[in-house]
Scaffold this motif. Structure first.
Motif, mmCIF file in Angstrom:
data_model
loop_
_atom_site.group_PDB
_atom_site.id
_atom_site.type_symbol
_atom_site.label_atom_id
_atom_site.label_comp_id
_atom_site.label_asym_id
_atom_site.label_seq_id
_atom_site.Cartn_x
_atom_site.Cartn_y
_atom_site.Cartn_z
ATOM 1 N N UNK A 159 23.797 -10.620 -32.063
ATOM 2 C CA UNK A 159 22.518 -10.661 -31.222
ATOM 3 C C UNK A 159 22.295 -9.421 -30.793
ATOM 4 N N UNK A 160 23.621 -8.604 -29.968
ATOM 5 C CA UNK A 160 22.843 -6.962 -29.484
ATOM 6 C C UNK A 160 22.588 -6.174 -30.590
ATOM 7 N N UNK A 161 23.598 -6.314 -31.527
ATOM 8 C CA UNK A 161 23.140 -5.341 -33.200
ATOM 9 C C UNK A 161 22.277 -5.192 -33.427
ATOM 10 N N UNK A 162 21.464 -6.648 -33.394
ATOM 11 C CA UNK A 162 20.506 -6.970 -34.469
ATOM 12 C C UNK A 162 19.220 -6.714 -34.203
ATOM 13 N N UNK A 163 19.171 -7.866 -33.035
ATOM 14 C CA UNK A 163 18.692 -8.391 -31.945
ATOM 15 C C UNK A 163 17.962 -9.608 -32.786
ATOM 16 N N UNK A 164 17.175 -10.137 -31.673
ATOM 17 C CA UNK A 164 16.843 -11.805 -32.211
ATOM 18 C C UNK A 164 16.288 -12.251 -31.280
ATOM 19 N N UNK A 165 15.805 -13.526 -31.794
ATOM 20 C CA UNK A 165 15.438 -14.552 -30.771
ATOM 21 C C UNK A 165 15.942 -15.340 -30.004
ATOM 22 N N UNK A 166 16.157 -15.526 -28.324
ATOM 23 C CA UNK A 166 17.242 -16.454 -28.247
ATOM 24 C C UNK A 166 16.340 -17.791 -26.776
ATOM 25 N N UNK A 167 17.017 -18.853 -26.703
ATOM 26 C CA UNK A 167 16.677 -19.620 -25.676
ATOM 27 C C UNK A 167 17.360 -19.187 -24.364
ATOM 28 N N UNK A 168 15.915 -18.971 -22.978
ATOM 29 C CA UNK A 168 16.600 -18.265 -22.044
ATOM 30 C C UNK A 168 16.350 -19.274 -21.059
ATOM 31 N N UNK A 169 16.907 -20.118 -20.034
ATOM 32 C CA UNK A 169 16.583 -21.228 -19.566
ATOM 33 C C UNK A 169 15.865 -20.062 -17.655
ATOM 34 N N UNK A 170 15.008 -21.041 -17.625
ATOM 35 C CA UNK A 170 14.282 -20.253 -16.851
ATOM 36 C C UNK A 170 13.811 -21.736 -16.011
ATOM 37 N N UNK A 171 13.133 -21.445 -14.159
ATOM 38 C CA UNK A 171 13.412 -22.765 -13.707
ATOM 39 C C UNK A 171 12.027 -23.492 -14.163
ATOM 40 N N UNK A 172 11.051 -23.453 -14.787
ATOM 41 C CA UNK A 172 10.401 -24.654 -15.437
ATOM 42 C C UNK A 172 10.841 -24.865 -16.739
ATOM 43 N N UNK A 173 12.107 -24.674 -17.191
ATOM 44 C CA UNK A 173 11.761 -24.910 -18.449
ATOM 45 C C UNK A 173 12.433 -23.848 -20.014
ATOM 46 N N UNK A 174 13.429 -24.169 -20.607
ATOM 47 C CA UNK A 174 13.841 -23.016 -21.395
ATOM 48 C C UNK A 174 12.374 -22.277 -22.446
ATOM 49 N N UNK A 175 12.857 -20.967 -22.458
ATOM 50 C CA UNK A 175 11.743 -20.038 -23.532
ATOM 51 C C UNK A 175 12.338 -19.279 -24.084
ATOM 52 N N UNK A 176 11.218 -18.690 -24.989
ATOM 53 C CA UNK A 176 12.000 -18.031 -26.611
ATOM 54 C C UNK A 176 11.866 -16.825 -26.034
ATOM 55 N N UNK A 177 13.010 -15.661 -26.720
ATOM 56 C CA UNK A 177 12.976 -13.958 -26.124
ATOM 57 C C UNK A 177 13.332 -13.841 -26.649
ATOM 58 N N UNK A 178 12.991 -11.759 -27.152
ATOM 59 C CA UNK A 178 13.115 -11.562 -27.867
ATOM 60 C C UNK A 178 14.325 -10.653 -27.777
ATOM 61 N N UNK A 179 15.573 -10.373 -28.463
ATOM 62 C CA UNK A 179 16.455 -9.265 -27.675
ATOM 63 C C UNK A 179 15.620 -8.247 -28.766
ATOM 64 N N UNK A 180 15.832 -6.640 -28.131
ATOM 65 C CA UNK A 180 15.801 -5.764 -29.266
ATOM 66 C C UNK A 180 16.984 -5.685 -29.763
ATOM 67 N N UNK A 181 16.356 -4.593 -30.798
ATOM 68 C CA UNK A 181 17.502 -4.605 -31.744
ATOM 69 C C UNK A 181 18.446 -3.430 -30.572
ATOM 70 N N UNK A 182 20.087 -3.325 -30.715
ATOM 71 C CA UNK A 182 20.244 -2.583 -29.931
ATOM 72 C C UNK A 182 20.880 -2.476 -28.509
#
Lengths: 309, 111
Positions: free
Chosen positions: A225-248
């Motif tokens: 995920x770090x090298x190629x980037x990608x979309x991951x679920x991130x917990x927030x106080x109101x429930x998980x949201x999708x976040x885009x991890x940038x390449x690199x």
């Protein structure tokens, strides 16, 4: 006996000096004796209006009149009655509810006559003679981290077995004191009840940390995920949201998710800051080892260059 | 009865001060369905508190004690007046007897 000067001028008690002057001029123009020859009635009314304006037209005199220090003719009024006069007048005096006989209940113990005077009355009044505001009731309330961030309703059990529903406003802080007016111990003899004082202790959260209105958390990501980037679920106080991890992306990279922090009074929310942390696979991976061993550029890369860690 | 505003004006009281007096039980306004209302007796009591504080230099703790004792004294005076009224309707011999008893108790005691 003079009429009320406010009524005479036809103005309200809270009229401005300007309104009073205008009202006076309007009436004076109509009632002035020279403009009403032969009209005795108008003359009388004019005198009344003039003396009313003498009083109300002067802010200082008007204030003294309002306080009852001088009467409508401008004469000093004697002080109206001392408290004694009302207290001595008995129940009709209106001071009866202040009167106390509780201090003489001992006379009632061995004497029927005095029981009649002090005992029965004191007992019947149910402690009416002592007036006190009820005591404040202190509470200590543990609030879950997310309840503090988002707001919640919690039920408190009181010592007398009853319960008290406490609405925890969103965004409440650790150590904050909530005052629930009138929810303390009842007052005595007509005194107002005390307040419930609730000290809030916000429990820590395994993942989230709070800084002001913002939420911080560390998010582990894989090497891929770090090298190629990608979309991951991130917990927030109101429930998980999708976040885009940038390449690199790297360990220590901070990404912000707007509006996912702590609720504020105005309805908006702080932000969530996600600190990335790159994790290698749990078990050594032969393929990865082989790749890194053959990876020429990787061998030349020195992250400690320039003293940086 | 006086409304809140008028009471503050005539008692020369700030609303905030009035609230603390009410909270302390120094003044008990009439509370019914509507807004709180004050009697002329309340007004006289407010003036008494003013006198104690402004002219006689009594502090808040002192005022609380004085009011409490005054309220007790008025309760006692009220009771005494009732007793006196009750005694006054007794037949004369009985009144004379009571008088005798009281006098006997007041005689100076000698050691």
């Amino acid at each position: 006996m003079s009429a009320d000067p406010y009524t005479v001028l036809g103005v309200k008690r809270d009229a401005s000096q300007d309104e009073i002057r205008k009202a006076y001029r309007k009436l004076a123009k109509k009632l002035h004796p020279d403009l009403n020859p032969g009209n005795k009635d108008a003359e009388e009314r004019f005198k009344e209006v003039s003396s009313a304006y003498d009083l109300l037209g002067d802010p200082e005199k008007r204030a003294r009149f309002d306080r009852g220090e001088i009467d409508a003719t401008g004469a000093e009024t004697p002080r109206q009655g001392y408290y004694r006069d009302f207290a001595e007048a008995g129940p009709q005096g209106g001071a009866g509810r202040y009167e106390s006989r509780a201090g003489f209940a001992d006379f009632a113990e061995n004497d029927d006559i005095f029981a009649e005077l002090f005992g029965r009355r004191a007992a019947g009044a149910g402690g009416e003679n002592i007036r006190m505001r009820g005591a404040d009731l202190p509470f200590h309330l543990h609030v879950d981290f997310l309840d503090a961030v988002n707001g919640a309703t919690r039920r408190l059990s009181l010592p007398d077995g009853s319960t008290l529903d406490v609405t925890i406003p969103p965004g409440i802080r650790d150590g904050q004191l909530m005052r629930l007016k009138g929810k303390g111990r009842p007052g005595l003899g007509g005194g107002p009840p005390g307040d419930a004082l609730i000290e809030i202790e916000v429990l820590p959260h395994p993942v989230f940390r709070r800084q002001g209105d913002d939420i911080h958390l560390d998010l582990p990501i894989s090497l891929a995920e770090a090298v190629l980037g990608g979309r991951v679920d991130v917990p927030t106080p109101t429930g998980p949201v999708m976040m885009t991890i940038p390449k690199g992306a790297n360990s220590g990279t901070v990404l912000r998710i707007r509006g996912k922090g702590v609720a504020r009074k105005d309805g908006s929310r702080g932000d969530e800051y996600v600190t990335l942390s790159v994790r290698l696979p749990k078990n050594p991976d032969p393929e990865l080892e082989k790749f890194v061993a053959a990876w020429e550029a990787g061998k030349r890369d020195n992250p400690r260059e320039g003293g940086g860690a | 009865m006086l409304e809140y505003q008028e009471f503050c004006l005539r008692a020369e009281l700030e609303g905030e001060v009035l609230e603390t007096w009410i909270a302390a039980g120094w003044l008990i306004p009439e509370t019914g369905e509507g807004p709180r209302r004050f009697s002329e007796a309340d007004l006289a009591r407010a003036r008494l508190i003013h006198d104690l504080h402004d002219d006689l230099g009594v502090n808040d703790e002192g005022i609380a004690i004085i009011l409490d004792l005054l309220d007790q004294m008025h309760g006692l005076r009220h009771s005494l007046r009732e007793l006196s009224a009750a005694l006054s309707v007794l037949p004369e011999p009985m009144r004379a007897r009571i008088q005798e008893e009281l006098r006997a108790r007041r005689l100076p005691t000698r050691v």
